[in-house]
Design an enzyme around this catalytic site. Sequence first.
Site, PDB file in Angstrom:
ATOM      1  N   LYS A 230      30.775  51.852  76.181  1.00 61.73           N
ATOM      2  CA  LYS A 230      32.447  51.878  76.776  1.00 61.73           C
ATOM      3  C   LYS A 230      32.754  50.444  77.502  1.00 61.73           C
ATOM      4  CE  LYS A 230      31.921  56.381  78.671  1.00 61.73           C
ATOM      5  NZ  LYS A 230      30.944  57.092  80.530  1.00 61.73           N
ATOM      6  N   ARG A 265      22.660  59.387  77.891  1.00 63.96           N
ATOM      7  CA  ARG A 265      24.307  59.685  76.951  1.00 63.96           C
ATOM      8  C   ARG A 265      24.632  58.511  76.176  1.00 63.96           C
ATOM      9  NH1 ARG A 265      29.245  59.823  76.181  1.00 63.96           N
ATOM     10  NH2 ARG A 265      29.947  62.231  75.197  1.00 63.96           N
TER      11      ARG A 265
HETATM   12  N1  HH2 Z   1      31.299  59.426  79.180  1.00 68.60           N
HETATM   13  C1  HH2 Z   1      32.497  60.358  77.877  1.00 68.60           C
HETATM   14  C2  HH2 Z   1      32.631  61.755  77.508  1.00 68.60           C
HETATM   15  N2  HH2 Z   1      32.072  62.677  78.422  1.00 68.60           N
HETATM   16  N3  HH2 Z   1      29.833  62.360  80.306  1.00 68.60           N
HETATM   17  C3  HH2 Z   1      29.183  62.594  81.013  1.00 68.60           C
HETATM   18  N4  HH2 Z   1      28.558  63.472  81.195  1.00 68.60           N
HETATM   19  N5  HH2 Z   1      28.743  61.111  80.800  1.00 68.60           N
HETATM   20  C4  HH2 Z   1      29.918  60.188  80.437  1.00 68.60           C
HETATM   21  O1  HH2 Z   1      29.548  58.920  80.777  1.00 68.60           O
HETATM   22  C5  HH2 Z   1      31.245  60.601  79.970  1.00 68.60           C
HETATM   23  C6  HH2 Z   1      30.875  61.820  79.511  1.00 68.60           C
HETATM   24  C7  HH2 Z   1      33.224  58.972  77.709  1.00 68.60           C
HETATM   25  O2  HH2 Z   1      32.699  58.564  76.254  1.00 68.60           O
HETATM   26  P1  HH2 Z   1      32.671  59.664  74.423  1.00 68.60           P
HETATM   27  O3  HH2 Z   1      32.438  60.821  74.750  1.00 68.60           O
HETATM   28  O4  HH2 Z   1      31.726  58.368  74.243  1.00 68.60           O
HETATM   29  O5  HH2 Z   1      34.721  58.778  74.159  1.00 68.60           O
HETATM   30  P2  HH2 Z   1      35.779  59.858  74.171  1.00 68.60           P
HETATM   31  O6  HH2 Z   1      35.803  60.432  75.881  1.00 68.60           O
HETATM   32  O7  HH2 Z   1      36.653  58.707  73.816  1.00 68.60           O
HETATM   33  O8  HH2 Z   1      35.647  60.815  73.548  1.00 68.60           O
END
Ligand code: HH2
Length: 295
Positions: A230, A265
Site C-alpha cells: 500500500k 492479507r
Molecule cells: N485492502 C484492499 C482490499 N480489500 N480487505 C481487507 N479486509 N483489508 C484491507 O486492508 C483491504 C481489503 C485494497 O488492496 P488490494 O485488494 O490489493 O487493491 P484493490 O482494492 O485496488 O483491488
Amino acid sequence: MTIDAAVLQCGDRILDLARPRIMGILNVTPDSFSDGGHHARIDQALARARAMQAEGADLLDIGGESTRPGAIPVTLEEERRRVLPVIEALRAELDVPLSVDTMKPELMREAVAAGAGMLNDVNGFRAAGALEAAFVAAREHGVALCTMHMQGEPQSMQQAPQYRDVVVEVGGFLRQRVAELEGAGVPRGQILIDPGFGFGKTLDHNVALFRGLSRLAGIGPPLLVGVSRKSMIGQLLGERPVAGRGPGSAVAGLLAAQAGARVLRVHDVAATRDALALYLALRPDRGDGQDDRGN
Ligand code: HH2
C-alpha cells in the site's frame, strides 16, 4: 505476542489461529492498484491461486472490484462474472478457505452458494442489505465475517480524512460492529476485525493506527491487517513504486503479527511466510523448546 487457541470457522473449513495466518490476495480485476489485469482471465486466476497455496497461503481473498482510492465502482453483473467462476473452480480444487472481497449483498449470497467460507467487506457490512446477507451466511453456513473500518467511500476517501484520535475512533467503530454481529447471533469464532489501512486515512493516520495495533488486538476477535504494497509502505520508503514494496510489506506484516494480528492479507505470500517462520523460530519470548520449522 500472546498465543491462544483461537480458531476461525470459515464455512466447512477451520482455520487454526494459534499462529498468524496468511491470506493471499487474488484480484480478478483490470484495475487493482498492485495486481490489476494480471489475473483477469480465469486460467491466470487459477494459476495464481495454486501458486499462492503452494507458497503457503492459509486462505485466499478473491476480489472483483478495486477499492483503491478513486476506483470506479463495477456493476453487480460484472463483479459476478469476474468472481463466481473463480470461486467455483477453486472450491473444487484447493484445500484453503476462500474469502470474497465484496460490498454487495447479492454477491455475498452467491459467493457463499459457490463455496466461499468468508465474507470480507471493506465497508463493514454497511451497504443496504449487506448486514442481513452476512447474518444469514454466518448463521446458516458457518461463514466467517471480516468487518473493516473505512472513512468515506473509495471514490473520495483520501480527499480529506479527519480524526481526533484515529486509534480510539477506529477501535470504537470496530467494537460497535462486533457488538452488532454478536447481537444478531454471529459467534465470536466467525468474526475478524480490520482497521482498514489506507481507507480514508493519511500517512500519519496509518502510522498511528499501526502503532496502536496491540490495542485493537485487545478488542477481542482476531485482527486482520492489510498493508501489503500500500501507499503507506511506498511513502515510508521514500516514494517507492508499487513494484518495489514487497520486502517492506513483509517486514510490516511481521511487525503487525508481533503486535497481535492473526491474519495478514498479502500479495507476496512466500516472503511473508518466510518472515513469519523466522519470527516464530527466533522470537525471544518463545523459550519453550518447541520448533515451528516446516510450518
Ligand atoms: N485492502 C484492499 C482490499 N480489500 N480487505 C481487507 N479486509 N483489508 C484491507 O486492508 C483491504 C481489503 C485494497 O488492496 P488490494 O485488494 O490489493 O487493491 P484493490 O482494492 O485496488 O483491488
